[in-house]
Write a protein that holds these residues in place. Structure first.
Motif, PDB file in Angstrom:
ATOM      1  N   MET A   1       0.829  -1.211   0.000  1.00 27.03           N
ATOM      2  CA  MET A   1       0.000   0.000   0.000  1.00 27.03           C
ATOM      3  C   MET A   1       0.862   1.260   0.000  1.00 27.03           C
ATOM      4  O   MET A   1       0.585   2.223  -0.718  1.00 27.03           O
ATOM      5  CB  MET A   1      -0.918   0.003   1.224  1.00 27.03           C
ATOM      6  N   LYS A   2       1.910   1.245   0.782  1.00 26.92           N
ATOM      7  CA  LYS A   2       2.765   2.424   0.848  1.00 26.92           C
ATOM      8  C   LYS A   2       3.483   2.649  -0.487  1.00 26.92           C
ATOM      9  O   LYS A   2       3.643   3.783  -0.947  1.00 26.92           O
ATOM     10  CB  LYS A   2       3.777   2.286   1.977  1.00 26.92           C
ATOM     11  N   MET A   3       3.910   1.545  -1.111  1.00 31.40           N
ATOM     12  CA  MET A   3       4.507   1.645  -2.435  1.00 31.40           C
ATOM     13  C   MET A   3       3.520   2.231  -3.429  1.00 31.40           C
ATOM     14  O   MET A   3       3.857   3.096  -4.249  1.00 31.40           O
ATOM     15  CB  MET A   3       4.968   0.255  -2.904  1.00 31.40           C
ATOM     16  N   LEU A   4       2.274   1.762  -3.364  1.00 35.03           N
ATOM     17  CA  LEU A   4       1.246   2.218  -4.294  1.00 35.03           C
ATOM     18  C   LEU A   4       0.984   3.714  -4.144  1.00 35.03           C
ATOM     19  O   LEU A   4       0.913   4.452  -5.139  1.00 35.03           O
ATOM     20  CB  LEU A   4      -0.041   1.436  -4.050  1.00 35.03           C
ATOM     21  N   PHE A   5       0.840   4.171  -2.909  1.00 34.39           N
ATOM     22  CA  PHE A   5       0.593   5.593  -2.669  1.00 34.39           C
ATOM     23  C   PHE A   5       1.752   6.440  -3.194  1.00 34.39           C
ATOM     24  O   PHE A   5       1.542   7.487  -3.813  1.00 34.39           O
ATOM     25  CB  PHE A   5       0.384   5.841  -1.175  1.00 34.39           C
ATOM     26  N   LYS A   6       2.963   5.980  -2.958  1.00 39.54           N
ATOM     27  CA  LYS A   6       4.126   6.732  -3.425  1.00 39.54           C
ATOM     28  C   LYS A   6       4.184   6.757  -4.948  1.00 39.54           C
ATOM     29  O   LYS A   6       4.454   7.804  -5.556  1.00 39.54           O
ATOM     30  CB  LYS A   6       5.407   6.125  -2.865  1.00 39.54           C
ATOM     31  N   LEU A   7       3.928   5.613  -5.561  1.00 38.70           N
ATOM     32  CA  LEU A   7       3.959   5.512  -7.013  1.00 38.70           C
ATOM     33  C   LEU A   7       2.969   6.494  -7.651  1.00 38.70           C
ATOM     34  O   LEU A   7       3.308   7.241  -8.577  1.00 38.70           O
ATOM     35  CB  LEU A   7       3.617   4.085  -7.440  1.00 38.70           C
TER      36      LEU A   7
ATOM     37  N   HIS B   1       0.220  10.149   0.916  1.00 37.45           N
ATOM     38  CA  HIS B   1       0.043  10.806  -0.373  1.00 37.45           C
ATOM     39  C   HIS B   1       0.053  12.324  -0.275  1.00 37.45           C
ATOM     40  O   HIS B   1      -0.155  13.010  -1.268  1.00 37.45           O
ATOM     41  CB  HIS B   1      -1.284  10.362  -1.014  1.00 37.45           C
ATOM     42  N   GLU B   2       0.322  12.870   0.911  1.00 40.28           N
ATOM     43  CA  GLU B   2       0.300  14.320   1.059  1.00 40.28           C
ATOM     44  C   GLU B   2       1.586  14.971   0.574  1.00 40.28           C
ATOM     45  O   GLU B   2       1.579  16.050   0.009  1.00 40.28           O
ATOM     46  CB  GLU B   2       0.056  14.700   2.520  1.00 40.28           C
ATOM     47  N   SER B   3       2.729  14.319   0.810  1.00 34.58           N
ATOM     48  CA  SER B   3       4.000  14.906   0.400  1.00 34.58           C
ATOM     49  C   SER B   3       5.049  13.813   0.305  1.00 34.58           C
ATOM     50  O   SER B   3       4.966  12.810   0.993  1.00 34.58           O
ATOM     51  CB  SER B   3       4.464  15.959   1.416  1.00 34.58           C
ATOM     52  N   PRO B   4       6.057  14.012  -0.536  1.00 30.82           N
ATOM     53  CA  PRO B   4       7.129  13.019  -0.642  1.00 30.82           C
ATOM     54  C   PRO B   4       7.824  12.777   0.696  1.00 30.82           C
ATOM     55  O   PRO B   4       8.234  11.671   0.991  1.00 30.82           O
ATOM     56  CB  PRO B   4       8.086  13.642  -1.669  1.00 30.82           C
ATOM     57  N   ALA B   5       7.940  13.821   1.517  1.00 29.53           N
ATOM     58  CA  ALA B   5       8.623  13.672   2.805  1.00 29.53           C
ATOM     59  C   ALA B   5       7.910  12.668   3.699  1.00 29.53           C
ATOM     60  O   ALA B   5       8.530  11.949   4.476  1.00 29.53           O
ATOM     61  CB  ALA B   5       8.717  15.024   3.499  1.00 29.53           C
ATOM     62  N   ALA B   6       6.584  12.618   3.572  1.00 31.50           N
ATOM     63  CA  ALA B   6       5.812  11.709   4.417  1.00 31.50           C
ATOM     64  C   ALA B   6       5.995  10.259   4.009  1.00 31.50           C
ATOM     65  O   ALA B   6       5.641   9.352   4.746  1.00 31.50           O
ATOM     66  CB  ALA B   6       4.328  12.071   4.348  1.00 31.50           C
ATOM     67  N   LEU B   7       6.581  10.039   2.849  1.00 29.76           N
ATOM     68  CA  LEU B   7       6.776   8.692   2.361  1.00 29.76           C
ATOM     69  C   LEU B   7       8.136   8.132   2.756  1.00 29.76           C
ATOM     70  O   LEU B   7       8.407   6.965   2.590  1.00 29.76           O
ATOM     71  CB  LEU B   7       6.643   8.673   0.829  1.00 29.76           C
ATOM     72  N   ALA B   8       8.995   8.985   3.281  1.00 26.30           N
ATOM     73  CA  ALA B   8      10.328   8.552   3.678  1.00 26.30           C
ATOM     74  C   ALA B   8      10.280   7.908   5.059  1.00 26.30           C
ATOM     75  O   ALA B   8       9.348   8.124   5.828  1.00 26.30           O
ATOM     76  CB  ALA B   8      11.271   9.754   3.700  1.00 26.30           C
ATOM     77  N   PRO B   9      11.278   7.087   5.393  1.00 23.46           N
ATOM     78  CA  PRO B   9      11.312   6.480   6.720  1.00 23.46           C
ATOM     79  C   PRO B   9      11.335   7.535   7.816  1.00 23.46           C
ATOM     80  O   PRO B   9      11.931   8.595   7.666  1.00 23.46           O
ATOM     81  CB  PRO B   9      12.613   5.666   6.703  1.00 23.46           C
TER      82      PRO B   9
ATOM     83  N   THR C   1       3.867  10.233  -7.015  1.00 21.79           N
ATOM     84  CA  THR C   1       5.045  10.679  -7.756  1.00 21.79           C
ATOM     85  C   THR C   1       4.828  10.714  -9.266  1.00 21.79           C
ATOM     86  O   THR C   1       5.244  11.659  -9.936  1.00 21.79           O
ATOM     87  CB  THR C   1       6.248   9.765  -7.442  1.00 21.79           C
ATOM     88  N   HIS C   2       4.165   9.693  -9.807  1.00 31.85           N
ATOM     89  CA  HIS C   2       4.104   9.541 -11.259  1.00 31.85           C
ATOM     90  C   HIS C   2       2.761   9.900 -11.886  1.00 31.85           C
ATOM     91  O   HIS C   2       2.673  10.071 -13.101  1.00 31.85           O
ATOM     92  CB  HIS C   2       4.500   8.108 -11.639  1.00 31.85           C
ATOM     93  N   LYS C   3       1.715   9.963 -11.079  1.00 31.83           N
ATOM     94  CA  LYS C   3       0.394  10.403 -11.548  1.00 31.83           C
ATOM     95  C   LYS C   3      -0.033   9.734 -12.860  1.00 31.83           C
ATOM     96  O   LYS C   3      -0.176  10.380 -13.896  1.00 31.83           O
ATOM     97  CB  LYS C   3       0.381  11.928 -11.705  1.00 31.83           C
ATOM     98  N   PRO C   4      -0.274   8.439 -12.822  1.00 29.05           N
ATOM     99  CA  PRO C   4      -0.684   7.720 -14.035  1.00 29.05           C
ATOM    100  C   PRO C   4      -2.059   8.164 -14.529  1.00 29.05           C
ATOM    101  O   PRO C   4      -2.926   8.523 -13.738  1.00 29.05           O
ATOM    102  CB  PRO C   4      -0.706   6.258 -13.588  1.00 29.05           C
ATOM    103  N   ASP C   5      -2.228   8.136 -15.835  1.00 26.27           N
ATOM    104  CA  ASP C   5      -3.532   8.455 -16.432  1.00 26.27           C
ATOM    105  C   ASP C   5      -4.447   7.235 -16.427  1.00 26.27           C
ATOM    106  O   ASP C   5      -5.672   7.368 -16.377  1.00 26.27           O
ATOM    107  CB  ASP C   5      -3.336   8.939 -17.869  1.00 26.27           C
TER     108      ASP C   5
END
Length: 318
Positions: free
Chosen positions: A40-46, A291-299, A49-53
Motif C-alpha cells: 500500500m505504501k509503495m502504491l501511494f508513493k507511485l 500521499h500528502e508529500s514526498p517527505a511523508a513517504l520517507a522512513p 510521484t508519477h500520476k498515471p492516467d
C-alpha cells in the motif's frame, strides 16, 4: 498529449514485499499486515510521484490451472511448495483494498499475469497517444518492449527505470521480439523450461544472430546445413521440442479480457476515504500522509520499527 498506462505486476510487488528485511507486522486482531502495509505504501508513493492516467493491477491465477502447465506439466512445478497462509491472507486483503481505492484488478483463468500484461500492452500500443509503464522487474516481460520506446519498465522498490536501450544491451538484440527465440533455446530453469541442453544465453544469441529464429535453428540442425551448429549441438537441438519451448516462453497477447483498452482503466486519484476504515482496522495510523508529500513517504527516523535495507521500501509502521 501522451497519456501513460501503468501496469502493476502484483506477483512481483507482493513477493518483493514478502521478502523485505523487516519484522512481521500484525493488526490488533492478529491479521498479518507486513506485505499489505508495504504494498500500500509503495502504491501511494507511485501514484503521488508519477500520476498515471490509467492503471491496472494484474494478478496470477492458480498455477496448476494455466494452459502452460496443462501443455507441459513440469512448467513452474518447482514453485508448487506450500504457500505461507499469512501471504494468502494478505494477497486477498490487498485485492480488496485495491478495489476500494479505485484500481481495477485483472486476472484470467488459465493465463498468467504476464499474459494479461502482454494483452493490455498490445491494445495500448494500438493507440497513438498511450505510453506504457510496466511496474515489475521480471525479465520475462522484456519481450514486450517495442522498438519505438513506448514501453518502459519501472522497479518500484529501487526506483530504477528500464528502457528499450537497456533491453537491447541486456540481451544483445536490436528487436526485443527476438528475446522470445533466445529464451526458447536457452530455457529457464526457475520456470521449468529446459530449452536446448548445453545452450546458454551466449550460444542462444549466436544461433539467433546466424539463423534469425529458433524454428530456423531447429530446421538447420535437422538438415545439417549450419556452419555454427556442431554435431553435438545438432544432436541436442534435434532432441528438443523447440516449438514447445516457444509456446512456453511466448506471452499471449490475446487473452479474452472484459476490458482491454486503456480508457477502461482511466484513473484520476485514489479513493482513500473508502479505505479509511480498513486502514484503521489494520493499524495503519499515518496512512493519510502517504500521499500528502514526498517527505511523508520517507522512513521516520524516530520510529523504533525501522529497517535499513536496499529494498527501496519504507519500513516504519506508522
Amino acid at each position: 498529449m501522451t497519456r501513460t498506462f501503468y501496469l502493476l505486476d502484483m506477483h512481483s510487488l507482493i513477493h518483493r514485499a514478502y521478502h523485505a528485511p523487516m519484522d512481521d507486522l500484525n493488526a490488533a486482531d492478529g491479521e498479518p499486515t507486513k506485505v499489505t502495509f508495504l504494498v500500500m505504501k509503495m502504491l501511494f508513493k507511485l501514484i503521488h510521484t508519477h500520476k498515471p492516467d490509467c492503471i491496472a493491477a494484474t494478478f496470477d491465477t492458480p498455477r496448476h490451472k494455466t494452459f502452460r502447465r496443462r501443455m507441459y506439466p513440469a512448467y513452474k512445478a518447482k514453485r508448487d511448495s506450500t504457500i505461507d497462509p499469512d501471504l494468502i491472507t494478505q494477497i486477498e486483503r490487498i485485492k480488496s483494498l485495491l478495489k476500494l481505492l479505485g484500481i481495477r484488478c485483472v486476472k484470467k483463468l488459465r493465463y498468467e499475469a504476464d499474459d494479461v500484461i502482454a494483452t493490455l500492452v498490445d491494445h495500448a500500443l494500438a493507440e497513438d497517444d498511450i505510453d506504457v509503464v510496466i511496474v515489475s522487474r521480471d525479465k520475462d516481460l522484456h519481450q514486450l518492449f517495442d522498438i519505438e520506446g513506448r514501453v518502459r519498465m519501472f522497479d518500484a522498490h529501487t526506483e530504477d527505470w528500464f528502457a528499450v536501450e537497456d533491453v537491447r544491451r541486456r540481451w544483445g538484440v536490436d528487436d526485443p521480439a527476438m528475446i522470445i527465440d533466445i529464451q526458447a533455446l536457452m530455457g529457464d530453469s526457475t520456470d521449468g523450461v529446459p530449452g536446448v541442453p548445453g545452450v546458454g544465453a551466449k550460444k542462444a544469441l549466436a544461433l539467433i544472430q546466424q539463423h534469425e529464429t529458433a524454428l530456423s535453428v531447429a530446421e538447420h540442425a535437422k538438415a545439417g546445413t549450419s556452419a555454427v551448429i556442431t554435431p553435438k549441438l545438432r544432436e541436442a537441438i534435434n532432441a528438443t521440442d523447440v516449438t514447445m519451448m516457444l509456446n512456453l516462453v511466448t506471452l499471449v497477447t490475446t487473452v479474452p479480457l472484459k476490458r482491454t483498452t486503456p480508457k477502461s482503466f482511466a484513473f484520476t486519484k485514489l479513493n482513500t476515504q473508502a479505505a479509511v476504515p480498513v486502514f484503521k482496522q489494520l493499524g495503519f495510523k499515518r496512512w493519510s500522509k502517504w500521499h500528502e508529500s514526498p517527505a511523508a513517504l520517507a522512513p521516520d527516523p524516530s520510529s523504533k520499527k525501522q529497517s535499513q535495507s536496499g529494498s527501496g521500501l519504507t519500513t516504519n509502521t506508522d
